[in-house]
Design a protein around this motif. Structure first.
Motif, PDB file in Angstrom:
ATOM      1  N   ILE A 767      29.015   1.696 -23.368  1.00  0.00           N
ATOM      2  CA  ILE A 767      29.804   0.463 -23.488  1.00  0.00           C
ATOM      3  C   ILE A 767      30.283   0.292 -24.914  1.00  0.00           C
ATOM      4  O   ILE A 767      31.458  -0.053 -25.164  1.00  0.00           O
ATOM      5  CB  ILE A 767      28.959  -0.745 -23.035  1.00  0.00           C
ATOM      6  CG1 ILE A 767      28.593  -0.613 -21.553  1.00  0.00           C
ATOM      7  CG2 ILE A 767      29.710  -2.048 -23.275  1.00  0.00           C
ATOM      8  CD1 ILE A 767      27.646  -1.693 -21.066  1.00  0.00           C
ATOM      9  N   LEU A 768      29.415   0.533 -25.878  1.00  0.00           N
ATOM     10  CA  LEU A 768      29.826   0.442 -27.280  1.00  0.00           C
ATOM     11  C   LEU A 768      30.917   1.449 -27.607  1.00  0.00           C
ATOM     12  O   LEU A 768      31.870   1.150 -28.337  1.00  0.00           O
ATOM     13  CB  LEU A 768      28.612   0.675 -28.191  1.00  0.00           C
ATOM     14  CG  LEU A 768      27.755  -0.540 -28.540  1.00  0.00           C
ATOM     15  CD1 LEU A 768      26.589  -0.115 -29.409  1.00  0.00           C
ATOM     16  CD2 LEU A 768      28.584  -1.589 -29.252  1.00  0.00           C
ATOM     17  N   GLN A 769      30.784   2.636 -27.058  1.00  0.00           N
ATOM     18  CA  GLN A 769      31.787   3.670 -27.305  1.00  0.00           C
ATOM     19  C   GLN A 769      33.163   3.232 -26.800  1.00  0.00           C
ATOM     20  O   GLN A 769      34.169   3.380 -27.502  1.00  0.00           O
ATOM     21  CB  GLN A 769      31.355   4.969 -26.623  1.00  0.00           C
ATOM     22  CG  GLN A 769      32.385   6.091 -26.731  1.00  0.00           C
ATOM     23  CD  GLN A 769      31.972   7.319 -25.937  1.00  0.00           C
ATOM     24  OE1 GLN A 769      30.821   7.436 -25.522  1.00  0.00           O
ATOM     25  NE2 GLN A 769      32.912   8.218 -25.712  1.00  0.00           N
ATOM     26  N   TYR A 770      33.203   2.677 -25.600  1.00  0.00           N
ATOM     27  CA  TYR A 770      34.490   2.216 -25.069  1.00  0.00           C
ATOM     28  C   TYR A 770      35.016   1.014 -25.830  1.00  0.00           C
ATOM     29  O   TYR A 770      36.236   0.842 -25.967  1.00  0.00           O
ATOM     30  CB  TYR A 770      34.343   1.882 -23.580  1.00  0.00           C
ATOM     31  CG  TYR A 770      34.411   3.098 -22.692  1.00  0.00           C
ATOM     32  CD1 TYR A 770      35.607   3.796 -22.543  1.00  0.00           C
ATOM     33  CD2 TYR A 770      33.295   3.560 -22.013  1.00  0.00           C
ATOM     34  CE1 TYR A 770      35.675   4.922 -21.731  1.00  0.00           C
ATOM     35  CE2 TYR A 770      33.353   4.676 -21.205  1.00  0.00           C
ATOM     36  CZ  TYR A 770      34.554   5.357 -21.072  1.00  0.00           C
ATOM     37  OH  TYR A 770      34.625   6.474 -20.271  1.00  0.00           O
ATOM     38  N   ALA A 771      34.111   0.177 -26.324  1.00  0.00           N
ATOM     39  CA  ALA A 771      34.558  -0.978 -27.101  1.00  0.00           C
ATOM     40  C   ALA A 771      35.239  -0.544 -28.392  1.00  0.00           C
ATOM     41  O   ALA A 771      36.156  -1.210 -28.882  1.00  0.00           O
ATOM     42  CB  ALA A 771      33.372  -1.885 -27.407  1.00  0.00           C
ATOM     43  N   ARG A 772      34.831   0.586 -28.912  1.00  0.00           N
ATOM     44  CA  ARG A 772      35.426   1.059 -30.168  1.00  0.00           C
ATOM     45  C   ARG A 772      36.700   1.848 -29.921  1.00  0.00           C
ATOM     46  O   ARG A 772      37.664   1.749 -30.688  1.00  0.00           O
ATOM     47  CB  ARG A 772      34.411   1.947 -30.902  1.00  0.00           C
ATOM     48  CG  ARG A 772      33.169   1.220 -31.385  1.00  0.00           C
ATOM     49  CD  ARG A 772      32.131   2.209 -31.886  1.00  0.00           C
ATOM     50  NE  ARG A 772      30.876   1.554 -32.234  1.00  0.00           N
ATOM     51  CZ  ARG A 772      29.716   2.190 -32.346  1.00  0.00           C
ATOM     52  NH1 ARG A 772      29.667   3.493 -32.126  1.00  0.00           N
ATOM     53  NH2 ARG A 772      28.632   1.536 -32.671  1.00  0.00           N
ATOM     54  N   THR A 773      36.708   2.640 -28.853  1.00  0.00           N
ATOM     55  CA  THR A 773      37.822   3.570 -28.669  1.00  0.00           C
ATOM     56  C   THR A 773      38.889   3.072 -27.714  1.00  0.00           C
ATOM     57  O   THR A 773      40.003   3.563 -27.721  1.00  0.00           O
ATOM     58  CB  THR A 773      37.288   4.920 -28.142  1.00  0.00           C
ATOM     59  OG1 THR A 773      36.659   4.709 -26.869  1.00  0.00           O
ATOM     60  CG2 THR A 773      36.252   5.489 -29.101  1.00  0.00           C
ATOM     61  N   ASP A 774      38.543   2.128 -26.842  1.00  0.00           N
ATOM     62  CA  ASP A 774      39.467   1.633 -25.808  1.00  0.00           C
ATOM     63  C   ASP A 774      39.944   2.776 -24.923  1.00  0.00           C
ATOM     64  O   ASP A 774      41.077   2.784 -24.442  1.00  0.00           O
ATOM     65  CB  ASP A 774      40.650   0.906 -26.442  1.00  0.00           C
ATOM     66  CG  ASP A 774      41.409   0.082 -25.407  1.00  0.00           C
ATOM     67  OD1 ASP A 774      40.802  -0.280 -24.386  1.00  0.00           O
ATOM     68  OD2 ASP A 774      42.606  -0.186 -25.618  1.00  0.00           O
ATOM     69  N   ASP A 775      39.068   3.755 -24.713  1.00  0.00           N
ATOM     70  CA  ASP A 775      39.419   4.884 -23.858  1.00  0.00           C
ATOM     71  C   ASP A 775      39.578   4.414 -22.417  1.00  0.00           C
ATOM     72  O   ASP A 775      38.838   3.555 -21.933  1.00  0.00           O
ATOM     73  CB  ASP A 775      38.322   5.944 -23.952  1.00  0.00           C
ATOM     74  CG  ASP A 775      38.721   7.239 -23.262  1.00  0.00           C
ATOM     75  OD1 ASP A 775      39.930   7.440 -23.056  1.00  0.00           O
ATOM     76  OD2 ASP A 775      37.820   8.042 -22.940  1.00  0.00           O
ATOM     77  N   LYS A 776      40.590   4.967 -21.726  1.00  0.00           N
ATOM     78  CA  LYS A 776      40.871   4.642 -20.327  1.00  0.00           C
ATOM     79  C   LYS A 776      41.099   3.150 -20.114  1.00  0.00           C
ATOM     80  O   LYS A 776      40.854   2.611 -19.040  1.00  0.00           O
ATOM     81  CB  LYS A 776      39.734   5.135 -19.429  1.00  0.00           C
ATOM     82  CG  LYS A 776      39.501   6.634 -19.541  1.00  0.00           C
ATOM     83  CD  LYS A 776      38.317   7.090 -18.733  1.00  0.00           C
ATOM     84  CE  LYS A 776      38.043   8.588 -18.995  1.00  0.00           C
ATOM     85  NZ  LYS A 776      36.852   9.065 -18.302  1.00  0.00           N
ATOM     86  N   ASP A 777      41.548   2.494 -21.156  1.00  0.00           N
ATOM     87  CA  ASP A 777      41.913   1.081 -21.082  1.00  0.00           C
ATOM     88  C   ASP A 777      40.730   0.214 -20.681  1.00  0.00           C
ATOM     89  O   ASP A 777      40.879  -0.796 -20.000  1.00  0.00           O
ATOM     90  CB  ASP A 777      43.072   0.883 -20.099  1.00  0.00           C
ATOM     91  CG  ASP A 777      43.776  -0.453 -20.313  1.00  0.00           C
ATOM     92  OD1 ASP A 777      43.728  -0.960 -21.441  1.00  0.00           O
ATOM     93  OD2 ASP A 777      44.367  -0.973 -19.353  1.00  0.00           O
ATOM     94  N   LEU A 778      39.543   0.611 -21.117  1.00  0.00           N
ATOM     95  CA  LEU A 778      38.343  -0.163 -20.805  1.00  0.00           C
ATOM     96  C   LEU A 778      37.787  -0.877 -22.030  1.00  0.00           C
ATOM     97  O   LEU A 778      36.701  -1.467 -21.962  1.00  0.00           O
ATOM     98  CB  LEU A 778      37.259   0.759 -20.231  1.00  0.00           C
ATOM     99  CG  LEU A 778      37.553   1.382 -18.855  1.00  0.00           C
ATOM    100  CD1 LEU A 778      36.464   2.383 -18.483  1.00  0.00           C
ATOM    101  CD2 LEU A 778      37.675   0.319 -17.780  1.00  0.00           C
ATOM    102  N   GLY A 779      38.521  -0.853 -23.132  1.00  0.00           N
ATOM    103  CA  GLY A 779      38.020  -1.445 -24.374  1.00  0.00           C
ATOM    104  C   GLY A 779      37.791  -2.937 -24.260  1.00  0.00           C
ATOM    105  O   GLY A 779      36.736  -3.460 -24.651  1.00  0.00           O
ATOM    106  N   ALA A 780      38.780  -3.663 -23.743  1.00  0.00           N
ATOM    107  CA  ALA A 780      38.641  -5.118 -23.631  1.00  0.00           C
ATOM    108  C   ALA A 780      37.482  -5.491 -22.719  1.00  0.00           C
ATOM    109  O   ALA A 780      36.712  -6.423 -23.006  1.00  0.00           O
ATOM    110  CB  ALA A 780      39.948  -5.727 -23.115  1.00  0.00           C
ATOM    111  N   THR A 781      37.341  -4.755 -21.626  1.00  0.00           N
ATOM    112  CA  THR A 781      36.232  -5.028 -20.709  1.00  0.00           C
ATOM    113  C   THR A 781      34.895  -4.734 -21.376  1.00  0.00           C
ATOM    114  O   THR A 781      33.924  -5.491 -21.207  1.00  0.00           O
ATOM    115  CB  THR A 781      36.376  -4.175 -19.443  1.00  0.00           C
ATOM    116  OG1 THR A 781      37.660  -4.406 -18.857  1.00  0.00           O
ATOM    117  CG2 THR A 781      35.299  -4.501 -18.444  1.00  0.00           C
ATOM    118  N   ALA A 782      34.840  -3.652 -22.136  1.00  0.00           N
ATOM    119  CA  ALA A 782      33.603  -3.320 -22.837  1.00  0.00           C
ATOM    120  C   ALA A 782      33.239  -4.409 -23.840  1.00  0.00           C
ATOM    121  O   ALA A 782      32.060  -4.748 -24.014  1.00  0.00           O
ATOM    122  CB  ALA A 782      33.746  -1.974 -23.543  1.00  0.00           C
TER     123      ALA A 782
END
Length: 1518
Positions: A767-782
């Protein structure tokens, strides 16, 4: 005689060859030919006959041989060989002599008897020594078609029947040889040809032969498919044939070769079966037997129904029809109309059978039943793809594969339309069967033939209608029908009708079934819906627009069911979430080898990482949720800590219980165990079962299972550990001796709520990784999930705190280098974790330096806020660091300077966390927050400003952010004050500021140039901060009723975002038990909320809270009813005009519909009566307003009682009234007069009848005008609409009577506004309150408003000396008796609006902190009237407001001594003393602007208080 020599020789015709064989084949009795010799002779004869040609043979030469062959000596010979060779010779004789057989009819019958009973049956054994002879006979009969002679034989029916029976038995393999050798294909072919010839040539076939043919089609049935009401066993699918049986193919060939004749035969067959049974049922006057009538028949006068034996035959016949359509549709051309007649039968059983049969016929489904369901596995990995055309089921076979030879709708259009008409059948059973049938038709595309656009559209529409049918059986059948669709079918066939969000579509109707009122439908609907989304998750993740549009909102629809506040629904939600949406087995371990080819959605381009794959699914679910359902999702996860604590306590009690063997204090241990089990039972819809099963589990005393449960609950357990423990636990319970059936079903929901399944340490790094990278457009959700984990589950970060701190060190900002945006989430997570006293945050110098860097240079400003929170929890040198940070933040602070917003955030947070350090810098802090930030407007106001009345958090400009931080800083300083006297002094200016922002519409500038978005945000923030301040009992008591009323009306603000955020903040504090009970009245001002969804959420929340209070035996919602009446009496819209009163009745009816039940009706009615036994305690208020609303409330309660059919009894005990709002009546006579008087206008009764009658209808908010006007308009003061004109004088709540004024003289305190700008009453009630919202408290000139900005928000008229004295006495008495509400509410965990399934504090578990119980309200003692407070039958018009004439005088200064007396200002001589109330101040001080005092730090707290009191009177010029 030889010809004469020399005579002419005439040419002769060639002579035909005769039979050479001349050995005898017959014998006399007693002298038989030896068998060997006989065989030799027959063989010789057979050989010669085989070589003879029909056209070259003298048939007469065969006469003697034929006679011997037809003799009984050979036909009945005991030797098989003799009979076999005889048969060969006979078929040759028939061939040579064709078409005239040289036999008599009797001989032919004997011959064919030999063929049919001896020769041909022997073909079933290919290993027979004479098999060649047998085959020769068969071939000859088939090719020469000698079999037709059988039709000429008298009484040949038994032979024909035997022939058909024998052939089908032989082909079916029922009489094979011991060697198991199969019958060759040529034998099967020739047998078929013989039967085809016989059917084609025979004038008629025996009915038994037709039965034999038709019966072959039942060979396609699955094992057990003929049993009534039983579905085929899926475990027997391996027993199904992989190809059609040979006997089936033979019957199919016969039907297709002779369609016309077979159509006649089959028609007669079904006529005998169907019409004999259904014919009487379809006749209006048919005879009947009493035994045929079902005892529970609804139609006693209807025709007789079929008996059970009849129905057995009918079901068999209809199964045959299904298979016959698949095999040979033309033979049913005369039978299908008979089915149509059944569709119209009065008997339900017949209609049901016909409906099911026609549905399967159209679908191409045969006797084997429908095809297996599609493989819709939400845990499959890689996930399903839309373009994947591979078979969905591995068990597909020829018997269950739908196949229709032709389009039924085109072949039999009339019958098809009759079938479609069954959707409106009066019987729910028929409609359910029809629904199941059309689901199969759609899935199979009409048996593979295909459906026209019109046909498919009609079927889809019908399916959608049945999903909303009135009968639960039909709805359940419709849900199951949709569940039979594969993923591709759903997108191609159902999605074009509309997405899940499109009202009226099939998918939307399916989503509605997730909240169906019947639990069986709910289970199927929610499970089906979740399974569909789980399968479609792969396509949704990769951004397939078609799939996302159609199915993307399914999770929202599912979690919306949480708001039903139904315990049974919540258990179902747990199952769906962890078995369909986020399956615990996802991704399966066997998917490792497929990862390379996996979908990009799930880490398909790298090594197999199950934690990452699962986390992506969790984030995808959250991303698919709307705001409302997301709250429900988070609330479900929020139960985990409490449930885990209770389960841990339960395990400890089980260990003490020791399986029932206790050495010490067995009674006490049992009581503790029972108390915890009762807690679980209270959370369940079936408490008795929970109690029984948990006691059984405790007696099992499985210590290993205890440890497995602890593994699942431990925050340190990774997901793999949790899942393995879960699987092992299931196996142990299932195999445990003595475990009751269903124990696992009881324990699994408890595990789902207690285990770390979503917020797991394995998921947090991803979750932290996606929050930083916004990969696959999941950053905001993360970001959202991280925020939720930080707030509610910070212990999840304990295992990875070092990694988080290390990542922060790598991202530390500097004066020139900014930090990454994802750092804020990490800081917030650590800040939440730092609140724990046992946090493991490192205290090394490097990390402290990192925190200091974030505090000084972090962006956005929240980064600094969180960094300071962590710093205060992790360093031992707090004073030094906070002093340095404060110096850095305040020194040379300048708006627009470097990191000026970050510095403001530092000041704000330090004010809250370290007030001692900031105390010495109060002068600088006040100067920065007020003079440099709040009092100045730097953002220009532009023309289109009114169109954009709101800015989201992401859109806030720097000035608005600065003002928000400044306002929070001032409030934080007040919140940290613990000394009551100091708090009263500091509260004065802060309350003035907050009230000014609320009433002045967020305007802080005298030039009225604040942009509208700024005003809306500041107005909201002021209201929210006021709520936050009032969470402290000390500050709550300082808020006067007038101030409370002003705050209440924020719930009716013109800006939707302000209303929503204010109400949600209020709900949050109420749920946590942080606010006094009087704040509950605010929620009922949302009766006219124009946003339908939001109003529905609020109503659900109210009902949920009422239920929680009712379960806790808390009468808080009943006790606030007098407060609500008082608030409405002081509402700016109040008027005694009937139309206006009707609108006020809507508020009360809003309360009634959400709170009142049969149990509390009498109590609430008692409170409504008590209002008329008291008077308004607010100085200058007209008590008649209360009495009008009291009568209004009583009338509505009575009408509601009548509507609901309840019976209300008199409440037996006394009830108290809020003393701050009500006071006693002066005498018994006055009380009697008030009680006997009806204050409602006469015409109100009919208006209230209409209102109550339509109360249960769906409430729709009034449509807002295109250009709404509201009381606190964001435009310039001159543009404020004038107060609307009233047909009757309207008493203004909260104000004393005014002195008489000259008629038609405009008030000097109010500017006249342009005509035509007055807002309507409807606009005000639709949260667009008019300017009278202010005027009801203060009527003043705009210039006076500007002068009063920082010194209060209301000014009152002055009284005469005698009135002033009376009011002073009343105010003093009120202050002495003032107390808080009596009822306290238990602390509840965070939950969405409905507060569904809120977790109660469990026994032996440390409960969450709860607010101290509030003091009980004192009861206003009033002499009771003789009528007991009830209205008299006589109606009287409301009396006019009585008031003493007052002197007309200018406003003068007054100095009340206490806050309790601030609601009424009494005329006093002008003085320079400062007002202690936040609302009232003298005009002398108002005009005397004090210069700011100069001074630095270290002047002490008292000086800071005095300095702050002066600051509030400064403006920009000072």
């Amino acid at each position: 005689m030889a010809p004469r020599r020399g005579a002419d020789i005439e040419p002769e015709e060639p002579q035909l060859g005769g039979l050479v064989f001349n050995e005898p084949l017959s014998w006399r009795a007693g002298k038989p030919i030896p068998t060997g010799e006989l065989l030799r002779r027959l063989d010789t004869l057979a050989t010669e006959l085989r070589e003879m040609d029909q056209e070259e043979t003298d048939k007469d030469s065969l006469t003697s041989v034929a006679k011997e062959l037809a003799g009984q000596n050979l036909l009945g010979h005991k030797d098989k060989g003799v009979r076999a060779f005889t048969a060969c010779c006979l078929v040759d004789v028939l061939k040579i002599c064709a078409p005239d057989a040289p036999f008599t009819p009797t001989q032919l019958k004997d011959i064919f008897t030999l063929f049919i009973t001896s020769t041909l049956p022997a073909l079933s054994d290919p290993s027979n020594a004479y098999n060649n002879q047998h085959k020769y006979v068969l071939v000859s009969l088939a090719e020469v078609k000698s079999i037709v002679l059988l039709c000429d034989i008298p009484n040949s029916d038994p032979l024909i029947i035997h022939l058909f029976t024998n052939f089908f038995d032989t082909i079916s393999g029922s009489s094979k040889s011991s060697t198991g050798e199969e019958i060759s294909r040529d034998v099967q072919y020739n047998m078929t040809q013989i039967l085809v010839t016989l059917v084609d040539e025979a004038q008629s076939l025996p009915s038994e032969a037709v039965d034999v043919i038709v019966a072959q089609f039942l060979r396609a049935s699955t094992p057990g498919s003929g049993k009534k009401g039983e579905a085929p066993d899926e475990k027997q699918s391996t027993l199904l044939l992989k190809e059609l049986p040979e006997a089936y193919n033979m019957a199919k060939t016969i039907c297709n070769a002779c369609p016309e004749k077979m159509a006649r035969y089959i028609s007669q067959y079904f006529n005998d079966v169907i019409m004999d049974v259904s014919g009487e049922a379809t006749k209006p006057n048919g005879h009947r037997r009493k035994s045929d009538v079902a005892p529970d028949s609804d139609d006693e006068d209807g025709p007789a129904g079929p008996t059970e034996s009849d129905m057995i035959e009918l079901r068999k016949a209809h199964r045959l029809l299904r298979e016959l359509w698949r095999a040979s549709a033309p033979v049913l051309q005369n039978v299908i109309p008979q089915l149509e007649a059944e569709l119209s039968a009065e008997n339900i059983q017949l209609r049901l059978l016909a409906t099911e049969t026609l549905g399967d016929i159209i679908s191409g489904i045969g006797a084997a039943g429908p095809p297996p369901p599609p493989n819709m596995d939400p845990a499959a990995y890689p996930p399903a793809k839309l373009d994947d055309n591979s078979p969905l089921s591995a068990s597909e076979n020829i018997l269950t594969t739908p196949s229709s030879p032709q389009s039924f709708a085109q072949t039999h259009p009339g019958v098809y339309q009759s079938f479609m008409g069954r959707k409106n059948d009066k019987s729910a059973v028929i409609r359910a069967a029809w629904t199941t049938a059309i689901g199969r038709i759609l899935v199979t595309s009409g048996g593979g033939i295909g459906l026209s656009t019109h046909e498919e559209s009609a079927l889809v529409k019908g399916l959608g209608e049945k999903l909303n049918d009135a009968d639960e059986k039909v709805r359940l059948a419709a849900v199951k029908a949709v569940g039979g669709f594969g993923f591709r079918d759903i997108i191609i066939k159902l999605a074009p009708d509309g997405s899940v969000g499109k009202s009226g579509s099939v998918l939307c109707s399916l989503a509605d079934r997730a909240r169906d009122r019947k639990h069986a439908v709910r289970i199927e609907g929610m499970t089906t819906l979740g399974r569909i989304w789980g399968v479609a998750a792969g396509e949704i993740a990769v951004g397939n627009g078609t799939v996302t549009d159609a199915l993307g909102t399914i999770p929202s629809k599912i979690f919306d069911a949480y708001y039903a506040n139904d315990k049974e629904v919540n258990v179902l939600l747990d199952h769906v979430m962890f078995e369909q949406l986020i399956p615990l087995s996802y991704p399966p371990a066997k998917a490792k080898g497929k990862a390379a080819n996996g979908d990009s959605q799930i880490n398909g381009d790298g090594p197999f990482d199950p934690d990452k794959i699962r986390t992506e699914r969790i984030l995808l679910v959250v991303k698919s949720l709307d705001a409302k359902s997301r709250k429900a999702f988070f609330a479900m996860q929020g139960r985990q800590p409490t449930c885990a604590n209770v389960l841990e306590a339960f395990l400890k009690r089980c260990e003490d219980f020791n399986g029932g063997v206790m050495e010490e204090d067995p009674k006490g241990i049992k009581l503790k165990l029972d108390s915890i089990i009762k807690w679980f039972a209270d959370q369940s819809h079936d408490p008795l079962r929970i109690i029984h099963d948990l006691h059984k589990y405790a007696k099992l005393h499985d210590r290993r299972s205890y440890q497995l449960l602890r593994f699942m609950m431990a925050p340190a357990s990774d997901f793999n550990t949790v899942y393995k423990a879960f699987k092992e636990f299931q196996k142990r319970i299932q195999s445990a001796p003595g475990a009751p059936a269903g124990l696992l079903d009881t324990l699994i929901p408890i595990i789902y709520r207690s285990a770390h399944l979503v917020y797991n340490r394995s998921h947090q790094p991803v979750i932290l990784q996606y929050a930083r990278t916004d990969d696959k457009d999941l950053g905001a959700t993360a970001h959202i999930v991280m925020q939720e984990i930080s707030d509610k589950h910070p212990l999840i970060f304990e295992a990875s705190v070092n990694e988080l701190c290390k990542s922060l060190q790598e991202q530390a900002p500097s004066e020139k280098k900014p930090n990454l945006p994802g750092s804020v989430d990490t800081l917030k997570a650590l800040a939440s974790f730092a609140k724990s006293p046992e946090n493991k945050i490192p205290k090394d110098r490097k990390f402290i330096s990192t925190l200091l860097s974030f505090a000084k240079y972090g962006t956005p400003p929240k980064a600094a806020k969180y960094a300071i929170s962590i710093l205060m929890a992790s360093t031992d040198r707090k004073e030094m660091h906070t002093k340095d940070l404060l110096d850095h933040a305040t020194q040379d602070w300048e708006y627009g300077g470097d990191h000026f917003l970050t510095k403001l955030a530092v000041i704000c947070q330090l004010t809250l966390l370290d007030p001692k350090t900031t105390e010495d810098a109060n002068d600088e802090i006040l100067d920065i927050t007020t003079q440099q930030v709040l009092l100045k407007t730097r953002t220009p106001k532009f023309a289109g400003d009114e169109d954009q009345a709101w800015q989201s958090n992401e859109q806030l400009d720097e000035e608005l952010q600065a003002k928000c931080w400044a306002l929070k800083t001032l409030v934080n300083r007040l919140r940290t004050t613990t000394d009551p006297e100091t708090a009263k002094k500091l509260a004065v200016p802060v309350y003035k500021l907050l009230n000014a922002l609320i009433v002045k519409n967020g305007e802080l500038s005298k030039q009225n140039d604040t942009p509208s978005p700024h005003k809306a945000r500041l107005r909201l923030l002021a209201a929210q901060q006021m709520l936050k301040v009032c969470t402290s009992k000390m500050f709550d008591e300082l808020m006067s009723p007038i101030e409370f009323n002003r705050l209440s009306f924020v719930a009716q603000d013109a800006t939707p975002e302000v209303r929503r955020d204010f109400v949600e903040k209020l709900q949050k504090y109420v749920v946590k038990g942080k606010l006094s009970n009087r704040f509950l009245t605010i929620i009922f001002l949302t009766a006219f909320e124009p946003v339908n969804d939001f109003r529905t959420q609020i109503m659900t929340w109210i009902r949920s809270r009422v239920k929680v209070c009712h379960d806790a035996k808390n009468r808080v919602f009943e006790a606030v009813f007098p407060r609500l009446i008082h608030l409405l009496a002081h509402h700016p819209d109040y008027s005694s005009n009937p139309a206006e009163l009707q609108d006020h009745a809507r508020y009360i009816l809003y309360y009634i519909t959400t709170v009142v039940s049969e149990d509390n009706l009498a109590l609430i009615y008692k409170y409504a009566e008590r209002v008329k036994q008291a008077r308004d305690a607010l100085p200058g208020s007209d008590s008649d307003n209360l009495y009008v609303l009291s009568d209004l409330a009583q009338s509505l309660l009575k009408k509601w009682e009548e509507k609901k059919g309840w019976s209300m009894q008199t409440w037996p005990t006394k009830v108290g009234m809020p003393v701050g709002l009500f006071s006693g009546l002066p005498s018994h006579e006055v009380a009697q007069e008030i009680a006997e008087k009806n204050y409602l206008p006469e015409e109100m009764d009919s208006l209230l009848d209409d209102l109550v009658r339509n109360a249960d209808k769906k409430i729709r908010a009034p449509k807002a005008p295109k250009q709404p006007k509201r009381a606190r308009d964001d435009a310039d003061p001159d543009s404020h609409p004038a107060k609307k004109a009233k047909s009757e004088p309207k008493s203004k709540p909260g104000r004393p009577p005014k002195a008489p004024k000259e008629p038609k003289t405009p008030k000097t305190t109010k500017k006249q506004r342009p005509s035509g700008t007055a807002p309507s009453s409807a606009e005000r009630r639709t949260s667009r309150r008019g300017a009278s919202a202010r005027k009801s408290y203060a009527d003043r000139d705009d210039s006076e408003d500007d002068e009063e900005m920082w010194d209060g928000v209301a000014e009152w008229e002055y009284l005469s000396e005698s009135e002033a004295e009376r009011e002073r006495e009343a105010a003093g008495s009120a202050k002495k008796t003032r107390a808080r509400n009596s009822d306290s509410e238990e602390d509840e965990g965070s939950s969405p609006e409905p507060g569904n399934e809120e977790v109660e504090a469990a026994p032996d578990v440390e409960p969450e902190a709860t607010r101290e119980p509030e003091d009980e309200e004192e009861k206003v003692i009033t002499p009771p009237p003789r009528s007991n407070g009830r209205q008299s039958s006589a109606k009287a018009k409301p009396s006019p407001k009585k008031s003493s004439p007052l002197k007309s005088s200018p406003r003068k200064a007054s100095t009340p001594k206490t806050r309790a007396a601030t609601s009424k200002v009494v005329k006093k001589p002008q003085t320079k003393g400062r007002a202690k109330s936040p609302l009232v101040k003298t005009k002398a001080i108002e005009k005397e602007k004090l210069a700011p005092k100069k001074g630095g730090r270290g002047k002490g707290k008292q000086k800071a208080v005095e300095q702050e009191k002066s600051v509030w009177d400064m403006d920009e010029s000072d």
